[in-house]
Design an enzyme around this catalytic site. Structure first.
Site, short mmCIF file in Angstrom:
data_model
loop_
_atom_site.label_atom_id
_atom_site.label_comp_id
_atom_site.label_asym_id
_atom_site.label_seq_id
_atom_site.Cartn_x
_atom_site.Cartn_y
_atom_site.Cartn_z
N VAL A 59 3.95 -0.72 4.33
CA VAL A 59 2.60 -1.11 4.70
C VAL A 59 2.04 -2.01 3.60
O VAL A 59 2.01 -1.64 2.43
CB VAL A 59 1.69 0.11 4.90
CG1 VAL A 59 0.28 -0.34 5.30
CG2 VAL A 59 2.26 1.03 5.97
N GLY A 103 7.55 4.12 3.80
CA GLY A 103 8.07 5.34 4.40
C GLY A 103 9.36 5.07 5.12
O GLY A 103 9.98 4.01 4.97
N LYS A 111 1.78 -2.96 8.83
CA LYS A 111 3.05 -2.24 8.75
C LYS A 111 4.18 -3.16 9.21
O LYS A 111 4.17 -3.67 10.33
CB LYS A 111 3.02 -0.99 9.62
CG LYS A 111 4.35 -0.22 9.62
CD LYS A 111 4.36 0.91 10.65
CE LYS A 111 3.53 2.08 10.20
NZ LYS A 111 3.70 3.25 11.11
N GLY A 142 8.96 1.86 7.59
CA GLY A 142 8.73 0.53 7.05
C GLY A 142 7.81 0.56 5.85
O GLY A 142 7.59 1.60 5.24
N ASP A 157 2.10 14.34 14.95
CA ASP A 157 2.45 14.35 13.53
C ASP A 157 1.19 14.37 12.67
O ASP A 157 1.11 13.66 11.66
CB ASP A 157 3.32 13.14 13.18
CG ASP A 157 4.06 13.34 11.86
OD1 ASP A 157 4.37 12.32 11.20
OD2 ASP A 157 4.31 14.50 11.46
N LEU A 191 0.81 -1.21 0.00
CA LEU A 191 0.00 0.00 0.00
C LEU A 191 0.84 1.26 0.00
O LEU A 191 0.42 2.30 -0.50
CB LEU A 191 -0.92 0.00 1.23
CG LEU A 191 -1.92 -1.15 1.32
CD1 LEU A 191 -2.63 -1.12 2.67
CD2 LEU A 191 -2.93 -1.07 0.19
N GLY A 192 2.02 1.19 0.59
CA GLY A 192 2.89 2.36 0.66
C GLY A 192 4.12 2.07 1.48
O GLY A 192 4.24 1.01 2.11
#
Length: 721
Positions: free
Chosen positions: A32, A27, A46, A30, A139, A24-25
């Protein structure tokens, strides 16, 4: 489009029991992954980077993220389903919410004033829940806000910190994203509190309205200077929001509004109406009469808990939870897992009328214990252990409460005070109660199937002695009927009917198949089987006595039966992603179909039908709705991330929260009229994804909770819970 896992070489194929699918993505922390649980629940998992997994400080930070996410899992976050921060590659699984982020949305176009006002209201409510849990996010930014169809979700608690945490990982570092950081995050990082999240909310709203933040520069150093010393640029912000956002962006934390204050002001902007849309939460009841009487009520509960730790002859007390437990997600969709009994069950997959008990018995009828003044009680069932001990209960033979839970195959409790009449220890202890594991009743016996045992047991309701047992076919459910039959329903649809009193085989027939969902009202068993494309479903009305099909119909939609009332079968129209878009009624006499579309779809909905034919449904976002013959009658945002299947009784709707709270809602107006205190378990599994349906019976409501207690409160006075 989701990336292929092959693009991320070196990541494991599994996280715990979950097979990782597309990416899914990714960063700095880590990657996801999309994953699916055994029940079909879509998850976002994640997995941390390998270089971080060997860093003790990072592990501590990730453990903190998991703890924070668990604490704040509510209507405005992605609830945590599972996690292992101590694994070789630490991971956390949350509910997958298929929605774009605010950052992605703004790249397409900025929000119009109405959308912006509602975003502001949603974020304020989200921060209220986060701060109530004692957590500061630290955040909040557009990429951490999901724009779900039924409201915003705040995600990624990677640098959040509980207010009572002693962990300090930020020494000498800037933690956050500069354009959305408050001045104190640059100047006094150890003193950052909830006001920093309010500052970030203001910056996020400016970005949503204009496509850029209130402090804009290509240099993070210049942005940091502007945040601390310069005035924000609010050009392009709708006029009605400028004063509020300016207050959010005040330099001093004390000058910013709290989330509660923002909600009150933003509600009028986001939902211009003459009605008050705030959820009603009743104040605690003040003791009436002498102080000694009030003291006795609370002392009785403590005594009951202590007394419930053990029973006679060394037997353990019940570890249960009220009503039939059920796993969130789409545990109801397939007929091939767990236990389903249709004969006097309260809760779970099968119930009678408006959540009543067995046919011929009113769930709210008085029992002999009712002659004495009722004192609320709570008892612990089973041996104490860490984590989630939620069980499941039902109302059955001899006007008694029957429960099951981790370590307890079945137990009978007195409705008067929760004392254990008898208890049968489970042959093999299970980690948790099955989603549909409440004891149920047919042929005058109590029927249970302990998780993982693969065996159906029939117990004497008076003594708990075993009358008979039978091995279940692989993946089969048991469906009991009012006529004294027990239907064993395997995934392939080859149904076997047993005599509930003796366990003898009565008949065998092919009914339904892959994906079938069963429901029964006692005299009739219904089964819905979707076609391969999910465009329509075949509905069968089955006579439990001989397996004869009384009527059949093919109806548009992927339909799941949820109840019968006033000569009709009620079903939810659920798409392949678990989204319910309509309530469907099929007339039992003519098979005429009536469909009522929902104003906003519900995801992974659970539903019950009142005696008057009103359908009450709740989705994973906590939205509880009442659907009448022609339209939605009301909608209540309960504030729960997930909830149990609701049950209707005596003009009220009862449901259970993941922290063990029991909620009561007025069935006519949709107002929350009472709730009990939370009863979370201890350890890292203190909240539950197996949510038991409450049991209303005998003028009381029985509930269960992750701390292992079974408790009873008066149905007549929810405001005093």
């Amino acid at each position: 489009m989701h990336s292929l896992r092959a693009d991320y070489v070196g990541f494991p194929e599994y996280a715990g029991q979950y097979r990782l699918e597309s990416v899914l993505g990714s960063g700095g922390m880590g990657v996801v992954h999309l994953a699916t649980s055994g029940s079909g629940l879509k998850l976002a998992v994640k997995i941390v980077h390998a270089e971080h997994a060997v860093d003790p400080e990072f592990r501590a930070r990730f453990r903190q993220e998991v703890a924070a996410a668990r604490r704040v899992s509510g209507a405005f976050t992605a609830p945590v389903v599972d996690a292992d921060p101590d694994a070789e590659r630490p991971w956390m699984a949350t509910l997958f919410i298929d929605a774009p982020t605010l950052a992605e949305r703004v790249r397409e176009r900025v929000l119009d004033p109405v959308e912006l006002a509602r975003l502001a209201a949603g974020l304020a409510e989200a921060l209220r829940d986060i701060h109530r849990a004692g957590v500061v996010h630290r955040d909040l930014k557009p990429s951490n806000v999901l724009m779900a169809p039924d409201g915003v979700r705040v995600i990624d608690f990677g640098i959040s910190r509980p207010a009572d945490s002693d962990l300090r990982t930020e020494t000498g570092k800037l933690i956050g994203t500069p354009p959305y950081m408050a001045p104190e995050q640059f100047q006094r990082p150890r003193e950052v509190g909830s006001a920093a999240d309010v500052f970030a909310l203001g910056a996020v709203l400016v970005h949503a309205a204009t496509g850029h933040g209130p402090f804009d520069s290509d240099s993070h150093y210049l942005v940091a200077y502007q945040v601390v010393h310069a005035e924000p640029d609010l050009t392009g912000l709708p006029e009605q929001l400028v004063p509020l956002v300016a207050r959010c962006l005040a330099k001093e934390p004390a000058d910013r509004p709290t989330a509660e204050e923002l909600i009150a002001e933003m509600r009028a902007v986001a939902y211009p109406t003459s009605e008050d849309t705030q959820v009603f939460v009743p104040p605690p009841r003040r003791p009436v009469g002498s102080g000694a009487a009030a003291e006795a009520t609370h002392r009785r509960e403590r005594i009951a808990v202590e007394a419930g730790q053990g029973g006679r002859d060394g037997r353990t007390g019940p570890a249960g939870a009220a009503g039939r437990g059920r796993r969130r997600a789409r545990a109801l969709v397939a007929a091939g897992v767990g236990l389903l009994l249709t004969g006097g069950a309260v809760g779970g997959y099968l119930h009678f009328g408006a959540g009543a008990g067995p046919p011929g018995r009113n769930a709210a009828q008085a029992d002999p214990a009712q002659a004495k003044p009722f004192v609320p009680w709570a008892v612990a069932l089973g041996e104490p252990r860490a984590g989630n001990r939620t069980g499941a209960c039902s109302w059955g033979e001899a006007a008694a409460l029957y429960c099951t839970g981790p370590g307890v195959a079945a137990a009978r409790l007195s409705p008067a005070d929760g004392s254990v009449v008898w208890s049968v220890k489970a042959a093999a202890p299970a980690a948790r109660t099955a989603a549909d594991g409440a004891p149920l009743h047919a042929g005058g016996l109590v029927l249970v199937a302990a998780p993982g045992s693969g065996t159906l047991q029939a117990l004497d309701p008076g003594t708990g002695a075993e009358r008979w047992q039978r091995k279940l076919p692989d993946g089969a459910r048991a469906v009991a009927s009012a006529g004294g039959q027990v239907l064993l329903v395997p995934p392939n649809g080859n149904v076997t009917a047993l005599d509930a009193a003796s366990g003898a085989v009565r008949w065998t027939k092919q009914l339904g198949g892959t994906g079938s969902v069963w429901w029964g009202d006692g005299a009739v068993a219904y089964v819905s089987t979707p076609d391969s494309g999910g465009g329509s479903s075949q509905l069968l009305a089955v006579d439990p006595a001989n397996g004869a099909v009384r009527w059949q119909s093919r109806t548009a939609g992927r339909l799941r039966p949820v109840g019968a009332a006033r000569g009709g079968l009620y079903l939810l129209d659920v798409d392949t992603e678990g989204k319910t878009g309509a309530v469907v009624r099929v007339d039992a006499a003519t098979q005429a179909v009536r469909r009522v579309r929902l104003s906003v779809p519900l995801f992974d909905a659970e539903a019950a039908v009142g005696a008057d034919g009103v359908v009450y449904a709740v989705g994973v976002s906590g939205a509880l709705i009442a659907v009448g013959a022609e339209r939605e009658q009301w909608r209540l945002e309960t504030g729960l991330a997930v909830a149990s299947r609701p049950v209707a009784a005596d003009g009220r709707i009862h449901l259970t929260a993941p922290d063990g709270r029991l909620l009561a809602v007025d069935g006519g107006t949709g107002r929350l009229v009472g709730q009990t205190r939370p009863r979370p378990g201890d350890g890292r599994d203190g909240f539950t994804a197996t949510l038991p349906t409450p049991v209303p019976a005998g003028g009381r409501v029985y509930g269960t909770a992750p701390d292992g207690t079974v408790f009873a409160v008066s149905a007549a006075d929810p405001t005093g819970w």
